[in-house]
Structures are given as structure tokens and as C-alpha cells.
Design a protein around this motif. Structure first.
Motif, PDB file in Angstrom:
ATOM      1  N   GLU A  14      63.713  41.166  29.754  1.00  0.00           N
ATOM      2  CA  GLU A  14      64.679  42.022  30.144  1.00  0.00           C
ATOM      3  C   GLU A  14      64.078  43.200  30.370  1.00  0.00           C
ATOM      4  O   GLU A  14      64.610  44.356  31.164  1.00  0.00           O
ATOM      5  CB  GLU A  14      65.864  42.400  29.385  1.00  0.00           C
ATOM      6  N   ALA A  15      62.670  43.932  29.669  1.00  0.00           N
ATOM      7  CA  ALA A  15      62.025  45.067  29.806  1.00  0.00           C
ATOM      8  C   ALA A  15      61.101  44.921  31.026  1.00  0.00           C
ATOM      9  O   ALA A  15      60.458  43.683  31.206  1.00  0.00           O
ATOM     10  CB  ALA A  15      61.461  45.455  28.608  1.00  0.00           C
ATOM     11  N   LYS A  16      60.935  45.974  31.703  1.00  0.00           N
ATOM     12  CA  LYS A  16      59.684  46.098  32.689  1.00  0.00           C
ATOM     13  C   LYS A  16      58.458  46.673  32.027  1.00  0.00           C
ATOM     14  O   LYS A  16      58.796  47.759  31.365  1.00  0.00           O
ATOM     15  CB  LYS A  16      60.014  46.935  33.873  1.00  0.00           C
ATOM     16  N   VAL A  17      57.471  46.249  32.205  1.00  0.00           N
ATOM     17  CA  VAL A  17      56.278  46.737  31.707  1.00  0.00           C
ATOM     18  C   VAL A  17      55.473  47.458  32.773  1.00  0.00           C
ATOM     19  O   VAL A  17      55.030  46.579  33.896  1.00  0.00           O
ATOM     20  CB  VAL A  17      55.370  45.537  30.856  1.00  0.00           C
ATOM     21  N   SER A  18      55.026  48.605  32.785  1.00  0.00           N
ATOM     22  CA  SER A  18      54.120  48.935  33.691  1.00  0.00           C
ATOM     23  C   SER A  18      52.747  48.639  33.654  1.00  0.00           C
ATOM     24  O   SER A  18      52.184  48.570  32.685  1.00  0.00           O
ATOM     25  CB  SER A  18      54.197  50.759  33.761  1.00  0.00           C
ATOM     26  N   VAL A  19      52.004  48.376  34.912  1.00  0.00           N
ATOM     27  CA  VAL A  19      50.858  47.693  34.898  1.00  0.00           C
ATOM     28  C   VAL A  19      49.935  49.028  35.326  1.00  0.00           C
ATOM     29  O   VAL A  19      48.632  48.910  35.342  1.00  0.00           O
ATOM     30  CB  VAL A  19      50.703  46.665  35.622  1.00  0.00           C
ATOM     31  N   HIS A  20      50.628  50.063  36.063  1.00  0.00           N
ATOM     32  CA  HIS A  20      49.762  50.907  36.923  1.00  0.00           C
ATOM     33  C   HIS A  20      49.097  51.843  35.540  1.00  0.00           C
ATOM     34  O   HIS A  20      49.437  52.245  34.703  1.00  0.00           O
ATOM     35  CB  HIS A  20      50.709  51.904  37.484  1.00  0.00           C
ATOM     36  N   GLY A  21      47.511  51.915  35.893  1.00  0.00           N
ATOM     37  CA  GLY A  21      46.637  52.530  34.807  1.00  0.00           C
ATOM     38  C   GLY A  21      46.029  51.693  33.977  1.00  0.00           C
ATOM     39  O   GLY A  21      45.073  52.285  32.872  1.00  0.00           O
ATOM     40  N   MET A  22      46.526  50.469  33.960  1.00  0.00           N
ATOM     41  CA  MET A  22      46.138  49.589  32.686  1.00  0.00           C
ATOM     42  C   MET A  22      44.763  49.023  33.168  1.00  0.00           C
ATOM     43  O   MET A  22      44.325  48.845  34.483  1.00  0.00           O
ATOM     44  CB  MET A  22      46.728  48.206  32.648  1.00  0.00           C
ATOM     45  N   THR A  23      43.813  48.761  32.339  1.00  0.00           N
ATOM     46  CA  THR A  23      42.429  48.162  32.642  1.00  0.00           C
ATOM     47  C   THR A  23      42.694  46.713  32.891  1.00  0.00           C
ATOM     48  O   THR A  23      43.560  45.901  32.464  1.00  0.00           O
ATOM     49  CB  THR A  23      41.368  48.301  31.593  1.00  0.00           C
ATOM     50  N   PHE A  60      53.206  36.934  41.167  1.00  0.00           N
ATOM     51  CA  PHE A  60      52.586  38.262  41.403  1.00  0.00           C
ATOM     52  C   PHE A  60      51.238  38.487  41.578  1.00  0.00           C
ATOM     53  O   PHE A  60      50.535  37.519  41.393  1.00  0.00           O
ATOM     54  CB  PHE A  60      53.282  39.514  40.703  1.00  0.00           C
ATOM     55  N   SER A  61      50.910  39.656  42.293  1.00  0.00           N
ATOM     56  CA  SER A  61      49.341  39.930  42.270  1.00  0.00           C
ATOM     57  C   SER A  61      49.289  41.374  41.716  1.00  0.00           C
ATOM     58  O   SER A  61      50.096  41.992  42.146  1.00  0.00           O
ATOM     59  CB  SER A  61      48.906  39.706  43.876  1.00  0.00           C
ATOM     60  N   ILE A  62      48.113  41.701  41.403  1.00  0.00           N
ATOM     61  CA  ILE A  62      47.872  43.065  40.621  1.00  0.00           C
ATOM     62  C   ILE A  62      46.612  43.298  41.489  1.00  0.00           C
ATOM     63  O   ILE A  62      45.493  42.682  41.503  1.00  0.00           O
ATOM     64  CB  ILE A  62      47.593  42.819  39.175  1.00  0.00           C
ATOM     65  N   PHE A  63      46.754  44.427  41.939  1.00  0.00           N
ATOM     66  CA  PHE A  63      45.527  45.254  42.619  1.00  0.00           C
ATOM     67  C   PHE A  63      44.867  46.237  41.611  1.00  0.00           C
ATOM     68  O   PHE A  63      45.464  47.098  41.114  1.00  0.00           O
ATOM     69  CB  PHE A  63      45.791  45.622  43.877  1.00  0.00           C
ATOM     70  N   PHE A  64      43.642  46.127  41.646  1.00  0.00           N
ATOM     71  CA  PHE A  64      42.762  47.103  40.860  1.00  0.00           C
ATOM     72  C   PHE A  64      41.963  47.957  41.883  1.00  0.00           C
ATOM     73  O   PHE A  64      41.196  47.641  42.745  1.00  0.00           O
ATOM     74  CB  PHE A  64      41.863  46.439  40.005  1.00  0.00           C
ATOM     75  N   GLU A  65      41.792  49.401  41.617  1.00  0.00           N
ATOM     76  CA  GLU A  65      40.513  50.250  41.956  1.00  0.00           C
ATOM     77  C   GLU A  65      39.628  50.267  40.859  1.00  0.00           C
ATOM     78  O   GLU A  65      40.016  50.814  39.564  1.00  0.00           O
ATOM     79  CB  GLU A  65      41.359  51.521  42.205  1.00  0.00           C
ATOM     80  N   ARG A  66      38.545  49.632  41.146  1.00  0.00           N
ATOM     81  CA  ARG A  66      37.537  49.434  40.218  1.00  0.00           C
ATOM     82  C   ARG A  66      38.240  48.638  39.025  1.00  0.00           C
ATOM     83  O   ARG A  66      38.584  47.681  39.280  1.00  0.00           O
ATOM     84  CB  ARG A  66      36.798  50.870  39.720  1.00  0.00           C
ATOM     85  N   ASP A  67      38.198  49.147  37.714  1.00  0.00           N
ATOM     86  CA  ASP A  67      38.835  48.524  36.655  1.00  0.00           C
ATOM     87  C   ASP A  67      40.204  48.795  36.293  1.00  0.00           C
ATOM     88  O   ASP A  67      40.985  48.407  35.431  1.00  0.00           O
ATOM     89  CB  ASP A  67      37.814  48.770  35.450  1.00  0.00           C
ATOM     90  N   ILE A  68      40.894  49.618  37.214  1.00  0.00           N
ATOM     91  CA  ILE A  68      42.350  50.128  36.777  1.00  0.00           C
ATOM     92  C   ILE A  68      43.186  49.711  37.798  1.00  0.00           C
ATOM     93  O   ILE A  68      43.126  49.567  38.916  1.00  0.00           O
ATOM     94  CB  ILE A  68      42.301  51.665  36.816  1.00  0.00           C
ATOM     95  N   ALA A  69      44.569  49.010  37.099  1.00  0.00           N
ATOM     96  CA  ALA A  69      45.384  48.615  38.144  1.00  0.00           C
ATOM     97  C   ALA A  69      46.201  49.521  38.782  1.00  0.00           C
ATOM     98  O   ALA A  69      46.531  50.726  38.109  1.00  0.00           O
ATOM     99  CB  ALA A  69      46.539  47.839  37.361  1.00  0.00           C
ATOM    100  N   ILE A  70      46.419  49.489  40.123  1.00  0.00           N
ATOM    101  CA  ILE A  70      46.888  50.370  40.783  1.00  0.00           C
ATOM    102  C   ILE A  70      48.443  50.124  41.385  1.00  0.00           C
ATOM    103  O   ILE A  70      49.150  50.738  41.742  1.00  0.00           O
ATOM    104  CB  ILE A  70      46.264  51.074  41.975  1.00  0.00           C
ATOM    105  N   HIS A  71      48.500  48.572  41.687  1.00  0.00           N
ATOM    106  CA  HIS A  71      49.784  48.010  42.278  1.00  0.00           C
ATOM    107  C   HIS A  71      50.145  46.758  41.760  1.00  0.00           C
ATOM    108  O   HIS A  71      48.893  45.855  41.360  1.00  0.00           O
ATOM    109  CB  HIS A  71      49.707  48.249  43.944  1.00  0.00           C
ATOM    110  N   ARG A  72      51.340  46.313  41.585  1.00  0.00           N
ATOM    111  CA  ARG A  72      51.778  45.032  41.311  1.00  0.00           C
ATOM    112  C   ARG A  72      52.342  44.492  42.612  1.00  0.00           C
ATOM    113  O   ARG A  72      53.481  45.316  43.051  1.00  0.00           O
ATOM    114  CB  ARG A  72      52.456  44.983  40.224  1.00  0.00           C
TER     115      ARG A  72
END
Length: 80
Positions: A14-23, A60-72
Motif C-alpha cells: 500500500e506504500a509508495k516508495v520514491s525512486v528519485h535520487g536512488m543509486t 515499469f521502467s526506471i531512467f537514470f542520469e549517470r547512476d541516479i534514478a530520475i524517473h519511473r
């Protein structure tokens, strides 16, 4: 594959986990290995841009800028 833009978060029960900023290692630890890792898109143009990488999971897909997640991005479900 169709995509739907969504905030950088992932459903976990039930919880949303942010991926923004994750390595990348944090994303792999949280969601497991992706089904597919795309090679980084090279920077082009006059002004250098960081390489963008995409990891595909089943829903889903996760997009990274270098090594940091920016979008899901959620994959759209096609009606049966």
C-alpha cells in the motif's frame, strides 16, 4: 512497449516508495535485477548532457542520469 508517465515512485503493497535520487545499486537492492538494462544514450549537441540509462522491469521502467534514478514510468496495460 507503451509507457505512461508517473512520478518517480513505485508501488510496494500500500506504500509508495520514491525512486528519485536512488543509486542503481539501491534500485537493484529494492526491486531486484531488471529484466533488461539498456546501454546509456550518449550525450549529443553543443552542450554536454549526462548519459541516460533505462532499466526495464515487468510493469515499469526506471531512467537514470549517470547512476541516479530520475524517473519511473509505468508500462501501459493493453486491454484483453
Amino acid at each position: 512497449m507503451a509507457f505512461s508517465a508517473a512520478p518517480a515512485s513505485a508501488e510496494s503493497g500500500e506504500a509508495k516508495v520514491s525512486v528519485h535520487g536512488m543509486t542503481q545499486s539501491q534500485v537493484a537492492s529494492r526491486f531486484g535485477e531488471p529484466e533488461r538494462r539498456h546501454a546509456p544514450v550518449p550525450a549529443t549537441g553543443e552542450h554536454p548532457k549526462p548519459p541516460i540509462t533505462r532499466w526495464d522491469y515487468a510493469d515499469f521502467s526506471i531512467f537514470f542520469e549517470r547512476d541516479i534514478a530520475i524517473h519511473r514510468v509505468e508500462h501501459l496495460k493493453r486491454p484483453e
